[in-house]
Design a protein around this motif. Structure first.
Motif, PDB file in Angstrom:
ATOM      1  N   LEU A  75      -4.057   8.703  -3.927  1.00  0.00           N
ATOM      2  CA  LEU A  75      -4.701   7.578  -4.162  1.00  0.00           C
ATOM      3  C   LEU A  75      -4.040   6.545  -3.070  1.00  0.00           C
ATOM      4  N   ALA A  76      -2.818   6.591  -2.808  1.00  0.00           N
ATOM      5  CA  ALA A  76      -2.236   5.777  -1.839  1.00  0.00           C
ATOM      6  C   ALA A  76      -2.626   5.932  -0.476  1.00  0.00           C
ATOM      7  N   MET A  77      -3.041   7.459  -0.080  1.00  0.00           N
ATOM      8  CA  MET A  77      -3.496   7.818   1.119  1.00  0.00           C
ATOM      9  C   MET A  77      -4.916   7.333   1.508  1.00  0.00           C
ATOM     10  N   GLY A  78      -5.665   7.382   0.463  1.00  0.00           N
ATOM     11  CA  GLY A  78      -7.082   6.783   0.400  1.00  0.00           C
ATOM     12  C   GLY A  78      -7.004   5.431   0.906  1.00  0.00           C
ATOM     13  N   CYS A  79      -6.125   4.481   0.069  1.00  0.00           N
ATOM     14  CA  CYS A  79      -6.157   3.127   0.235  1.00  0.00           C
ATOM     15  C   CYS A  79      -5.671   2.557   1.455  1.00  0.00           C
ATOM     16  N   ILE A  80      -4.673   3.715   2.266  1.00  0.00           N
ATOM     17  CA  ILE A  80      -4.216   3.418   3.468  1.00  0.00           C
ATOM     18  C   ILE A  80      -5.365   3.784   4.549  1.00  0.00           C
ATOM     19  N   ALA A  81      -6.181   4.642   4.430  1.00  0.00           N
ATOM     20  CA  ALA A  81      -6.896   4.952   5.399  1.00  0.00           C
ATOM     21  C   ALA A  81      -8.245   3.793   5.198  1.00  0.00           C
ATOM     22  N   ALA A  82      -8.506   3.367   4.149  1.00  0.00           N
ATOM     23  CA  ALA A  82      -9.583   2.360   4.017  1.00  0.00           C
ATOM     24  C   ALA A  82      -9.150   0.921   4.552  1.00  0.00           C
ATOM     25  N   ILE A  83      -7.889   0.427   4.433  1.00  0.00           N
ATOM     26  CA  ILE A  83      -7.495  -0.720   4.709  1.00  0.00           C
ATOM     27  C   ILE A  83      -7.258  -0.807   6.395  1.00  0.00           C
ATOM     28  N   SER A  84      -6.944   0.451   7.188  1.00  0.00           N
ATOM     29  CA  SER A  84      -6.548   0.556   8.427  1.00  0.00           C
ATOM     30  C   SER A  84      -8.004   1.003   9.100  1.00  0.00           C
ATOM     31  N   GLN A  85      -8.778   1.721   8.628  1.00  0.00           N
ATOM     32  CA  GLN A  85      -9.738   2.209   9.255  1.00  0.00           C
ATOM     33  C   GLN A  85     -11.203   1.502   9.117  1.00  0.00           C
ATOM     34  N   ALA A  86     -11.468   1.061   7.793  1.00  0.00           N
ATOM     35  CA  ALA A  86     -12.777   0.596   7.520  1.00  0.00           C
ATOM     36  C   ALA A  86     -12.894  -0.861   7.724  1.00  0.00           C
ATOM     37  N   ASP A  87     -14.258  -1.470   7.831  1.00  0.00           N
ATOM     38  CA  ASP A  87     -14.509  -2.678   8.121  1.00  0.00           C
ATOM     39  C   ASP A  87     -14.575  -3.474   6.851  1.00  0.00           C
ATOM     40  N   ILE A  88     -13.532  -3.886   6.223  1.00  0.00           N
ATOM     41  CA  ILE A  88     -13.384  -4.550   4.814  1.00  0.00           C
ATOM     42  C   ILE A  88     -13.482  -6.117   4.955  1.00  0.00           C
ATOM     43  N   ALA A  89     -13.892  -6.484   3.946  1.00  0.00           N
ATOM     44  CA  ALA A  89     -13.846  -8.175   3.739  1.00  0.00           C
ATOM     45  C   ALA A  89     -12.509  -8.390   3.139  1.00  0.00           C
ATOM     46  N   PRO A  90     -12.140  -9.563   3.513  1.00  0.00           N
ATOM     47  CA  PRO A  90     -10.834 -10.279   3.158  1.00  0.00           C
ATOM     48  C   PRO A  90     -10.561  -9.994   1.715  1.00  0.00           C
ATOM     49  N   ALA A  91     -11.752 -10.127   0.882  1.00  0.00           N
ATOM     50  CA  ALA A  91     -11.570 -10.022  -0.574  1.00  0.00           C
ATOM     51  C   ALA A  91     -11.101  -8.660  -1.123  1.00  0.00           C
ATOM     52  N   MET A  92     -10.965  -7.761  -0.096  1.00  0.00           N
ATOM     53  CA  MET A  92     -10.844  -6.420  -0.407  1.00  0.00           C
ATOM     54  C   MET A  92      -9.419  -5.921  -0.203  1.00  0.00           C
ATOM     55  N   VAL A  93      -8.690  -7.149   0.550  1.00  0.00           N
ATOM     56  CA  VAL A  93      -7.521  -6.619   1.254  1.00  0.00           C
ATOM     57  C   VAL A  93      -6.533  -6.361   0.088  1.00  0.00           C
ATOM     58  N   LEU A  94      -6.104  -7.425  -0.645  1.00  0.00           N
ATOM     59  CA  LEU A  94      -5.292  -7.323  -2.007  1.00  0.00           C
ATOM     60  C   LEU A  94      -5.659  -6.348  -2.723  1.00  0.00           C
ATOM     61  N   PRO A  95      -6.845  -5.878  -3.169  1.00  0.00           N
ATOM     62  CA  PRO A  95      -7.012  -4.813  -4.031  1.00  0.00           C
ATOM     63  C   PRO A  95      -6.633  -3.370  -3.409  1.00  0.00           C
ATOM     64  N   LEU A  96      -6.748  -3.392  -2.014  1.00  0.00           N
ATOM     65  CA  LEU A  96      -6.354  -2.150  -1.558  1.00  0.00           C
ATOM     66  C   LEU A  96      -4.695  -1.812  -1.343  1.00  0.00           C
TER      67      LEU A  96
END
Length: 418
Positions: free
Chosen positions: A303-324
């Motif tokens: 789970l942690a690896m998936g969230c690390i990859a998402a926050i570092s590589q995906a184009d995410i909205a600011p609202a998704m930063v804290l959940p990740l």
């Protein structure tokens, strides 16, 4: 023996405590570790405000972060041998006094050098308190609840970071950064008399290692009687999972500004990271009896690896930063708690405080490496996303070590059947 006593706390014929006394011990030990977690993470969300107030770059606070982890390593390593010599009650209460007074004095820090020195002294006490608290809570619980008790107490670390993240912002806005350390220093001293009481009832002779099969040296005993391979793998897992966890714990609040947040919002990152860990630990405690610690730790690491990859590589909205960030905490903090549960489940009672302490110490060596690497990368002007991504490597290696621990456990089970 009555059924009430059996349900209260009979630990393999070692010690009996009424059910109410066992619960009271568990609560007080959890509270001590919660305050430990609050004090440990306080420097992380104070740093962005101090950087602005003192006119320093964020990377300048790397020595204070490293000093916190280094002091904790000293505390963890010294805890078992000192408890064997002087008793768990003396070492446990002394540790709380040290981190309480040291944290109070941190409020008077005037530069990086004084801040780092005071954090080092405080962290020695922080490191000494946790193994004693985990061992004390485990020894008064029934055997079937021993891992759960260890996880409940160790969960206090993430609960403390949540408390700091929630209260830190309002406290700093109203009373300045010093208020964090004043509160963090006074509270453990207020709880100290209760901790002294539960340590006196939790069989200090059992909490403080008596050594096993290796003379009077409990550390050597961790490598005797077929324990060597397990001890080395446990230490390696703790080292790797703490690298990933503390590189994010210390630097994510500072890096949060790169995702569009204000420095005053830095405690939100700690709160999200800790809340994720708290939820993850609760889920683990619910499922550990059914699936076992190793399988659950593998799932949370993924789970942690998936969230690390998402926050570092995906184009995410600011609202998704804290959940990740919460997802990263849910995956990694459970690993820091889980390594204590692994130690409690494997080592015999007389080695438990030393086993927990030294596994945590090796983990804390990792917590020195992680923030130091993050600070170096930050000084080289690496983007926040790439710094977060570096946590993926130790998490992946920790997953491989868990697989090796699983194979070792199955091999021992096969030998036992024969």
């Amino acid at each position: 023996m009555t059924s009430e006593k059996q349900s209260g706390a009979q630990i393999a014929g070692e010690i009996e405590v009424p059910a109410s006394g066992a619960v009271f011990t568990l609560v007080i030990c959890f509270l001590i570790v919660l305050l430990d977690g609050l004090d440990t993470t306080s420097i992380a969300f104070v740093a962005p405000l101090l950087a602005r107030e003192w006119g320093l770059p964020p990377a300048a606070f790397t020595p204070a972060f490293v000093a916190t982890s280094l002091g904790a390593v000293v505390g963890y390593m010294a805890c078992g041998p000192l408890a064997q010599r002087f008793g768990a009650r003396a070492v446990g209460t002394g540790s709380v006094v040290l981190f309480g007074l040291g944290t109070l004095l941190t409020a008077a820090a005037w530069d990086i050098a004084s801040l780092s020195a005071l954090r080092f002294v405080s962290a020695i006490g922080l490191g000494g308190a946790l193994p004693i608290a985990v061992a004390a809570a485990s020894v008064v619980m029934p055997a079937r609840l021993r891992e759960t008790a260890a996880m409940i107490v160790a969960t206090g670390l993430s609960a403390g970071s949540v408390a700091g993240g929630v209260l830190g912002g309002p406290l700093m806005r109203e009373f300045g950064w010093n208020s964090i350390f004043l509160v963090g220093g006074v509270l453990p001293l207020l709880v100290l008399p209760l901790f002294y009481r539960v340590l006196s009832s939790a069989s200090p002779a059992k909490v403080a290692d008596a050594g096993r099969g290796a003379g009077s040296n409990p550390v050597v005993a961790l490598f005797s009687g077929g324990l060597a391979a397990y001890t080395m793998l446990l230490w390696l897992f703790a080292f790797l999972i703490f690298i990933a966890t503390y590189s994010l714990t210390f630097w994510v609040p500072t890096l949060l500004t790169d995702f569009g947040f204000e420095p005053s919002q830095a405690p939100l990152a700690i709160a999200a990271f800790g809340m994720g860990g708290l939820i993850g630990n609760i889920v683990m405690m619910t499922l550990v009896a059914r699936f076992g610690v190793k399988r659950l730790l593998a799932a949370t690491t993924l789970l942690a690896m998936g969230c690390i990859a998402a926050i570092s590589q995906a184009d995410i909205a600011p609202a998704m930063v804290l959940p990740l960030i919460a997802g990263m905490g849910g995956g990694l903090i459970t690993g820091c708690v889980g390594q204590a549960a692994l130690a409690v489940s494997f080592y015999p009672p007389e080695l438990r405080a030393t086993g927990v302490g030294w596994a945590a110490a090796l983990g804390r060596v990792g917590s020195i490496v992680g923030p130091a690497v993050g600070g170096a990368l930050l000084s080289f002007a690496w983007p926040a996303r790439e710094i977060v991504l570096t946590a993926l490597a130790p998490a992946l290696l920790a997953l491989a070590v868990l697989a090796a621990l699983g194979l070792l456990g199955r091999r021992h089970a096969a030998v036992s059947i024969r």
